[in-house]
Motif scaffolding. Structure first.
Motif, PDB file in Angstrom:
ATOM      1  N   ALA A  37       0.818  -1.290   0.031  1.00  0.00           N
ATOM      2  CA  ALA A  37      -0.061  -0.121   0.074  1.00  0.00           C
ATOM      3  C   ALA A  37       0.776   1.379  -0.017  1.00  0.00           C
ATOM      4  O   ALA A  37       0.577   2.214  -0.788  1.00  0.00           O
ATOM      5  CB  ALA A  37      -0.998  -0.085   1.360  1.00  0.00           C
ATOM      6  N   GLU A  57      10.886  -4.221   7.575  1.00  0.00           N
ATOM      7  CA  GLU A  57      11.607  -5.141   6.604  1.00  0.00           C
ATOM      8  C   GLU A  57      12.808  -4.628   5.859  1.00  0.00           C
ATOM      9  O   GLU A  57      13.178  -3.422   5.978  1.00  0.00           O
ATOM     10  CB  GLU A  57      10.482  -5.576   5.553  1.00  0.00           C
ATOM     11  CG  GLU A  57       9.622  -6.578   6.324  1.00  0.00           C
ATOM     12  CD  GLU A  57       8.552  -7.305   4.958  1.00  0.00           C
ATOM     13  OE1 GLU A  57       9.056  -7.908   4.402  1.00  0.00           O
ATOM     14  OE2 GLU A  57       7.408  -6.580   4.788  1.00  0.00           O
ATOM     15  N   ARG A 117       4.235  -9.042  -2.339  1.00  0.00           N
ATOM     16  CA  ARG A 117       3.847 -10.136  -0.961  1.00  0.00           C
ATOM     17  C   ARG A 117       3.020 -11.104  -1.666  1.00  0.00           C
ATOM     18  O   ARG A 117       3.038 -12.298  -1.465  1.00  0.00           O
ATOM     19  CB  ARG A 117       3.245  -9.420   0.037  1.00  0.00           C
ATOM     20  CG  ARG A 117       3.398 -10.002   1.122  1.00  0.00           C
ATOM     21  CD  ARG A 117       2.653  -9.194   2.424  1.00  0.00           C
ATOM     22  NE  ARG A 117       3.081  -7.924   2.625  1.00  0.00           N
ATOM     23  CZ  ARG A 117       4.314  -8.062   3.178  1.00  0.00           C
ATOM     24  NH1 ARG A 117       5.136  -8.883   3.604  1.00  0.00           N
ATOM     25  NH2 ARG A 117       4.934  -6.793   3.502  1.00  0.00           N
ATOM     26  N   ALA A 128       9.370   1.555  13.267  1.00  0.00           N
ATOM     27  CA  ALA A 128       8.833   2.725  14.127  1.00  0.00           C
ATOM     28  C   ALA A 128       8.160   2.204  15.480  1.00  0.00           C
ATOM     29  O   ALA A 128       7.671   1.233  15.405  1.00  0.00           O
ATOM     30  CB  ALA A 128       7.843   3.545  13.336  1.00  0.00           C
ATOM     31  N   ARG A 133       4.084 -14.650   6.200  1.00  0.00           N
ATOM     32  CA  ARG A 133       3.604 -13.288   6.062  1.00  0.00           C
ATOM     33  C   ARG A 133       4.639 -12.544   4.962  1.00  0.00           C
ATOM     34  O   ARG A 133       4.127 -11.720   4.188  1.00  0.00           O
ATOM     35  CB  ARG A 133       3.306 -12.598   7.139  1.00  0.00           C
ATOM     36  CG  ARG A 133       2.943 -11.021   6.893  1.00  0.00           C
ATOM     37  CD  ARG A 133       1.492 -11.129   6.597  1.00  0.00           C
ATOM     38  NE  ARG A 133       1.239  -9.666   6.048  1.00  0.00           N
ATOM     39  CZ  ARG A 133       0.425  -9.396   5.450  1.00  0.00           C
ATOM     40  NH1 ARG A 133      -0.883 -10.028   5.288  1.00  0.00           N
ATOM     41  NH2 ARG A 133      -0.016  -7.972   5.091  1.00  0.00           N
ATOM     42  N   GLU A 141      -3.883  -2.741   5.088  1.00  0.00           N
ATOM     43  CA  GLU A 141      -4.608  -3.753   5.959  1.00  0.00           C
ATOM     44  C   GLU A 141      -4.649  -3.386   7.366  1.00  0.00           C
ATOM     45  O   GLU A 141      -5.395  -3.869   8.115  1.00  0.00           O
ATOM     46  CB  GLU A 141      -3.830  -5.066   5.916  1.00  0.00           C
ATOM     47  CG  GLU A 141      -4.042  -5.868   4.667  1.00  0.00           C
ATOM     48  CD  GLU A 141      -3.511  -7.266   4.475  1.00  0.00           C
ATOM     49  OE1 GLU A 141      -3.031  -7.687   5.568  1.00  0.00           O
ATOM     50  OE2 GLU A 141      -3.613  -8.063   3.603  1.00  0.00           O
ATOM     51  N   VAL A 160      -4.942  -6.856  -1.894  1.00  0.00           N
ATOM     52  CA  VAL A 160      -4.154  -5.623  -2.053  1.00  0.00           C
ATOM     53  C   VAL A 160      -5.114  -4.895  -3.129  1.00  0.00           C
ATOM     54  O   VAL A 160      -4.927  -3.651  -3.071  1.00  0.00           O
ATOM     55  CB  VAL A 160      -3.090  -6.440  -3.199  1.00  0.00           C
ATOM     56  CG1 VAL A 160      -3.450  -6.718  -4.648  1.00  0.00           C
ATOM     57  CG2 VAL A 160      -1.877  -5.358  -2.934  1.00  0.00           C
ATOM     58  N   LYS A 200      -4.039 -18.610  -6.655  1.00  0.00           N
ATOM     59  CA  LYS A 200      -3.165 -18.339  -7.563  1.00  0.00           C
ATOM     60  C   LYS A 200      -2.567 -19.620  -7.956  1.00  0.00           C
ATOM     61  O   LYS A 200      -2.246 -19.966  -9.043  1.00  0.00           O
ATOM     62  CB  LYS A 200      -2.024 -17.192  -7.595  1.00  0.00           C
ATOM     63  CG  LYS A 200      -2.472 -15.921  -6.724  1.00  0.00           C
ATOM     64  CD  LYS A 200      -1.713 -15.198  -6.325  1.00  0.00           C
ATOM     65  CE  LYS A 200      -0.841 -15.472  -4.955  1.00  0.00           C
ATOM     66  NZ  LYS A 200      -1.577 -15.369  -3.965  1.00  0.00           N
TER      67      LYS A 200
HETATM   68  C1  LIG Z   1       1.406 -15.325   0.900  1.00  0.00           C
HETATM   69  C2  LIG Z   1       0.504 -14.168   0.773  1.00  0.00           C
HETATM   70  C3  LIG Z   1      -0.164 -14.437  -0.595  1.00  0.00           C
HETATM   71  C4  LIG Z   1      -1.327 -13.391  -0.477  1.00  0.00           C
HETATM   72  N1  LIG Z   1      -2.226 -13.310  -1.759  1.00  0.00           N
HETATM   73  C5  LIG Z   1      -2.769 -12.374  -1.924  1.00  0.00           C
HETATM   74  C6  LIG Z   1      -3.594 -12.460  -3.310  1.00  0.00           C
HETATM   75  O1  LIG Z   1      -3.652 -13.356  -3.887  1.00  0.00           O
HETATM   76  N2  LIG Z   1      -4.479 -11.425  -3.528  1.00  0.00           N
HETATM   77  C7  LIG Z   1      -4.416 -10.389  -2.697  1.00  0.00           C
HETATM   78  O2  LIG Z   1      -5.245  -9.274  -3.076  1.00  0.00           O
HETATM   79  N3  LIG Z   1      -3.685 -10.223  -1.762  1.00  0.00           N
HETATM   80  C8  LIG Z   1      -2.998 -11.231  -1.251  1.00  0.00           C
HETATM   81  N4  LIG Z   1      -2.347 -11.159  -0.108  1.00  0.00           N
HETATM   82  C9  LIG Z   1      -2.558  -9.964   0.765  1.00  0.00           C
HETATM   83  C10 LIG Z   1      -1.546  -8.917   0.349  1.00  0.00           C
HETATM   84  O3  LIG Z   1      -0.166  -8.956   0.280  1.00  0.00           O
HETATM   85  C11 LIG Z   1      -1.854  -7.930   1.399  1.00  0.00           C
HETATM   86  O4  LIG Z   1      -3.277  -7.459   1.152  1.00  0.00           O
HETATM   87  C12 LIG Z   1      -1.141  -6.227   0.848  1.00  0.00           C
HETATM   88  O5  LIG Z   1       0.256  -6.555   1.128  1.00  0.00           O
HETATM   89  C13 LIG Z   1      -1.406  -5.183   2.005  1.00  0.00           C
HETATM   90  O6  LIG Z   1      -0.566  -4.160   1.822  1.00  0.00           O
HETATM   91  P1  LIG Z   1      -0.200  -3.419   3.143  1.00  0.00           P
HETATM   92  O7  LIG Z   1       0.681  -2.290   2.374  1.00  0.00           O
HETATM   93  O8  LIG Z   1      -1.659  -2.979   3.790  1.00  0.00           O
HETATM   94  O9  LIG Z   1       0.496  -4.290   4.003  1.00  0.00           O
HETATM   95  P2  LIG Z   1       2.000  -4.961   3.917  1.00  0.00           P
HETATM   96  O10 LIG Z   1       2.305  -5.286   2.514  1.00  0.00           O
HETATM   97  O11 LIG Z   1       2.015  -6.246   4.798  1.00  0.00           O
HETATM   98  O12 LIG Z   1       3.064  -3.926   4.370  1.00  0.00           O
HETATM   99  C14 LIG Z   1       3.108  -3.422   5.733  1.00  0.00           C
HETATM  100  C15 LIG Z   1       4.757  -3.049   5.751  1.00  0.00           C
HETATM  101  O13 LIG Z   1       4.568  -2.356   6.909  1.00  0.00           O
HETATM  102  C16 LIG Z   1       5.703  -2.808   7.747  1.00  0.00           C
HETATM  103  N5  LIG Z   1       5.667  -2.287   9.314  1.00  0.00           N
HETATM  104  C17 LIG Z   1       4.654  -2.757  10.138  1.00  0.00           C
HETATM  105  N6  LIG Z   1       4.864  -2.239  11.449  1.00  0.00           N
HETATM  106  C18 LIG Z   1       5.917  -1.164  11.064  1.00  0.00           C
HETATM  107  C19 LIG Z   1       6.320  -0.406  11.891  1.00  0.00           C
HETATM  108  N7  LIG Z   1       5.968  -0.241  13.269  1.00  0.00           N
HETATM  109  N8  LIG Z   1       7.458   0.357  11.393  1.00  0.00           N
HETATM  110  C20 LIG Z   1       7.763   0.335  10.046  1.00  0.00           C
HETATM  111  N9  LIG Z   1       7.121  -0.785   9.340  1.00  0.00           N
HETATM  112  C21 LIG Z   1       6.207  -1.442   9.794  1.00  0.00           C
HETATM  113  C22 LIG Z   1       5.491  -4.389   7.364  1.00  0.00           C
HETATM  114  O14 LIG Z   1       6.816  -4.785   7.836  1.00  0.00           O
HETATM  115  C23 LIG Z   1       5.392  -4.500   6.125  1.00  0.00           C
HETATM  116  O15 LIG Z   1       6.578  -4.363   5.364  1.00  0.00           O
HETATM  117  C24 LIG Z   1      -1.200 -12.166   0.229  1.00  0.00           C
HETATM  118  C25 LIG Z   1      -0.536 -12.222   1.335  1.00  0.00           C
HETATM  119  C26 LIG Z   1       0.339 -13.121   1.747  1.00  0.00           C
HETATM  120  C27 LIG Z   1       1.204 -13.180   3.010  1.00  0.00           C
END
Ligand SMILES: Cc1cc2nc3c(=O)[nH]c(=O)nc-3n(C[C@H](O)[C@H](O)[C@H](O)COP(=O)(O)OP(=O)(O)OC[C@H]3O[C@@H](n4cnc5c(N)ncnc54)[C@H](O)[C@@H]3O)c2cc1C
Length: 403
Positions: free
Chosen positions: A14, A38, A45, A82, A130, A277, A289, A320
């Motif tokens: 995101a 990370e 992801r 953070a 994850r 999320e 996503v 997938k």
């Molecule tokens: C194996 C797998 C398969 C998936 N398959 C699908 C799919 O087929 N279709 C689909 O739509 N979605 C899928 N998803 C879900 C999708 O990956 C997530 O919905 C998407 O990544 C959400 O984006 P985000 O940025 O909210 O969270 P994330 O991509 O998880 O990013 C959040 C980031 O914030 C970081 N973070 C957390 N806390 C802190 C902090 N305090 N300080 C700094 N950084 C921090 C985390 O380390 C992470 O890198 C899948 C997920 C996984 C794990």
């Protein structure tokens, strides 16, 4: 005049999409700092399951390299969680002590995998799925012949199970419910999927409760509620995720499961936004996503000073990996007065169910053959009357449009 400071916490999917959208909506307007826990910049992801199954490479997962962030004026910190947000002083403090002041803050911290608090859950062969580190660990332990138990028969669990089967492991999926992917499939669709996965070597224990992990110094098995012990060298917990809302909650932001946001993705603090999320919009925490990307578009426009509103996303799911096509969107069970159209060919592992309400498509489940998934999704999302399409709806786009 100095540019406003925008700090983004989280460098996941995101967060990166927001940076891309900001580049388009208001390039250079903010001095942007991105803080990621990370060790690397955002990667795909969603493809981790394909990586595990050997169907995608590390290069396939890559999005933007560090040079891209620098070239666009984005300061990227990785391996830098953070720790606190001081909303009154408008400061973020990292675990390593560094402090960043902001004018606007975006929380994009995603979710964490839920670890069931079972006896034995501390053993190092008990894993979640994850991030890239988890995928590497799964590959490390998932050597040919290893016995793996995956707890959770949802999308993630099935993808993990298939990946481990492809690595040569003997895999059993343990699921509390009596059907797989119960939030996306009806009973017949789930049974069709189960048979297809069994044919690929995945075993199942459905309607089974996980009671304890057996083993003193390493995993030896999983004890079920029935007393049965499934021998195992590794356990994967794929039983859901929890929004990473603690940082925002501790800063005093209103939160339920996720951080509460309005249609402009603003939290209860007018200078702090959340998306992906970790955010909860109109009572929904999305775990996919597509909604995160729609939110990123809206938020970039809001940060650019435009009126923009996010109205929610119609959810659809597809499996997938596994070599079995599965798609689900909208309603999965008919309500009174709905029409249900079913095509079922168990011999070929195909099942299709469509739900029509007032001449509109409101739900679709496809198992085995899902090439028309996007067409059905568009029909559901548009809410348009089916009209003449209704007659041949079940046979797919090519047939219905040609008729
Ligand atoms: C194996 C797998 C398969 C998936 N398959 C699908 C799919 O087929 N279709 C689909 O739509 N979605 C899928 N998803 C879900 C999708 O990956 C997530 O919905 C998407 O990544 C959400 O984006 P985000 O940025 O909210 O969270 P994330 O991509 O998880 O990013 C959040 C980031 O914030 C970081 N973070 C957390 N806390 C802190 C902090 N305090 N300080 C700094 N950084 C921090 C985390 O380390 C992470 O890198 C899948 C997920 C996984 C794990």
């Amino acid at each position: 005049m100095d540019r406003e400071r925008l700090v983004v916490v989280g460098a996941g999917m995101a967060s990166l999409r927001l940076l891309e959208e900001l580049k388009a909506a208001c390039p250079g307007r903010y001095a942007v700092t991105v803080i990621g826990a990370e060790p690397e910049p955002a990667y795909n992801r969603v493809l981790l399951s394909s990586l595990l199954a050997g169907e995608a490479s590390d290069e396939d997962l890559a999005f933007r390299d560090r040079a891209w962030y620098a070239a666009n004026g984005y300061r990227l910190l990785t391996g830098a969680p953070a720790q606190t947000v001081d909303a009154a002083a408008r400061r973020v403090t990292l675990k390593d002590g560094r402090v960043f002041a902001y004018d606007r803050l975006v929380l994009a911290t995603g979710s964490e995998a839920i670890r069931l608090p079972l006896p034995g859950a501390h053993l190092s062969q008990v894993l979640v799925f994850r991030d890239r580190f988890d995928a590497l660990r799964l590959k490390e332990l998932g050597v040919p012949g290893a016995r793996a138990v995956v707890i959770g028969g949802g999308l993630l669990g099935l993808e993990a199970a298939y990946g481990l089967v492809k690595l040569g492991c003997a895999v059993t999926v343990v699921h509390l419910m009596d059907k797989l992917m119960e939030r996306q499939l009806d009973a017949k669709g789930a049974a069709t999927l189960r048979r297809a996965l069994e044919a690929k070597g995945v075993a199942f224990a459905l309607g089974a409760q996980s009671k304890a992990i057996v083993g003193e110094t390493r995993v030896e098995g999983l004890e079920l509620g029935s007393g049965e012990i499934l021998p195992a060298d590794m356990i994967v917990m794929a039983c859901g995720v929890r929004p990473n809302a603690a940082l925002g909650r501790a800063a005093g932001l209103a939160a339920n499961r996720g951080l509460l946001v309005d249609d402009a993705l603003r939290t209860s603090d007018e200078r702090i936004f959340a998306l992906g999320e970790c955010a909860e919009h109109r009572g929904v925490v999305y775990g996919l996503v597509a909604p995160a990307y729609e939110q990123a578009k809206t938020l970039a426009r809001a940060l650019a000073g435009d009126a923009a509103a996010y109205g929610g996303t119609l959810l659809s799911t597809n499996l997938k990996v596994s070599g079995v096509s599965v798609f689900s969107a909208g309603a999965i069970e008919a309500e009174d007065g709905d029409e249900t159209i079913v095509l079922s060919d168990p011999g070929h592992g195909c099942y299709r169910k469509l739900i029509v309400r007032d001449d509109r498509l409101t739900g679709a489940i496809l198992v085995g053959e899902a090439s028309d998934a996007l067409w059905y999704l568009d029909l559901i999302a548009s809410g348009a009357p089916l009209g003449p399409l209704r007659d041949d709806l079940a046979f797919g786009r090519g047939f219905a449009l040609a008729a």
